[in-house]
Enzyme design. Sequence first.
Site, PDB file in Angstrom:
ATOM      1  N   SER A 141      45.526   5.020  31.341  1.00  7.77           N
ATOM      2  CA  SER A 141      44.159   5.499  31.172  1.00  7.77           C
ATOM      3  C   SER A 141      44.198   6.869  30.518  1.00  7.77           C
ATOM      4  O   SER A 141      45.200   7.591  30.633  1.00  7.77           O
ATOM      5  CB  SER A 141      43.461   5.602  32.537  1.00  7.77           C
ATOM      6  OG  SER A 141      42.219   6.269  32.430  1.00  7.77           O
ATOM      7  N   TYR A 154      42.995   8.266  41.486  1.00  5.90           N
ATOM      8  CA  TYR A 154      43.082   7.500  40.237  1.00  5.90           C
ATOM      9  C   TYR A 154      43.939   8.235  39.211  1.00  5.90           C
ATOM     10  O   TYR A 154      44.798   7.646  38.559  1.00  5.90           O
ATOM     11  CB  TYR A 154      41.675   7.261  39.692  1.00  5.90           C
ATOM     12  CG  TYR A 154      41.616   6.276  38.563  1.00  5.90           C
ATOM     13  CD1 TYR A 154      41.640   4.904  38.804  1.00  5.90           C
ATOM     14  CD2 TYR A 154      41.516   6.701  37.239  1.00  5.90           C
ATOM     15  CE1 TYR A 154      41.569   3.986  37.768  1.00  5.90           C
ATOM     16  CE2 TYR A 154      41.441   5.799  36.202  1.00  5.90           C
ATOM     17  CZ  TYR A 154      41.468   4.441  36.465  1.00  5.90           C
ATOM     18  OH  TYR A 154      41.405   3.532  35.437  1.00  5.90           O
TER      19      TYR A 154
END
Length: 249
Positions: A141, A154
Amino acid sequence: MTNERVAVVTGGASGIGRQTALKFARKGDQVVVADFNEEAGNKTVELIKAEGGEAIFVKTDVSKFEDVESLVEKAVDTFGRIDVMFNNAGIGRITPVLDQDLDDYHSVINVNQHGVAHGIIAAGRKMRELGIKGVIINTASVFGFLASPGTFAYHATKGAVIMMTKSAALELAAYGIRVVAVAPGAVDTPIIQGYKDSGQLDSMKAKVMGNKLTQPEQIADTVYLVSLEEASAINGSVVMADEGYASFK
């Protein structure tokens, strides 16, 4: 339709995973769809079969190594080989770091980080055993590079995915196995709902081309491209699929 390869896709019940499973199938590959959501995972298989593709569903909790190992074995038992392992399953929650519930923190780590490690190890062992020069692709990501409020766990997982990709690529190159990460930005998937709820979505969209969310199909296209033999020079790399998100302040 010519069946050329066998691709395993975790998190294949929705979003990027579903669209990537469809992409591989449309290109003639046999697909193993893995997810914890049995109903939605089987729906992905139905969509593939409706278009004439070949696929099976395997219910999998990627946080458990024995589940991922069983998934890889099922792929080989059914289709005879494994050429592509797409470690895509992931979850995310928006929570300020000092309000972080530790159970939630560990669940994100277990799925996003340990799930990828399990996929690398299980698929890598089987590819080595079978002498297959395959490719392992991991969903990273932009948040493996950039910070944003409320996504402490995350961020930790996606940073780990990036370094696990590089480390595994270094070692598995000896067996002709590539390991690559794809790093999406703001993608229109269920996981983006937390950003909508927190009010961060508009600022995220403002940083990319067209002030819009990337579609899961676009990430699927990128994953498929890096899986090809023509992309064999790409190894240990993080391929940005973020429409410039990480390049703009």
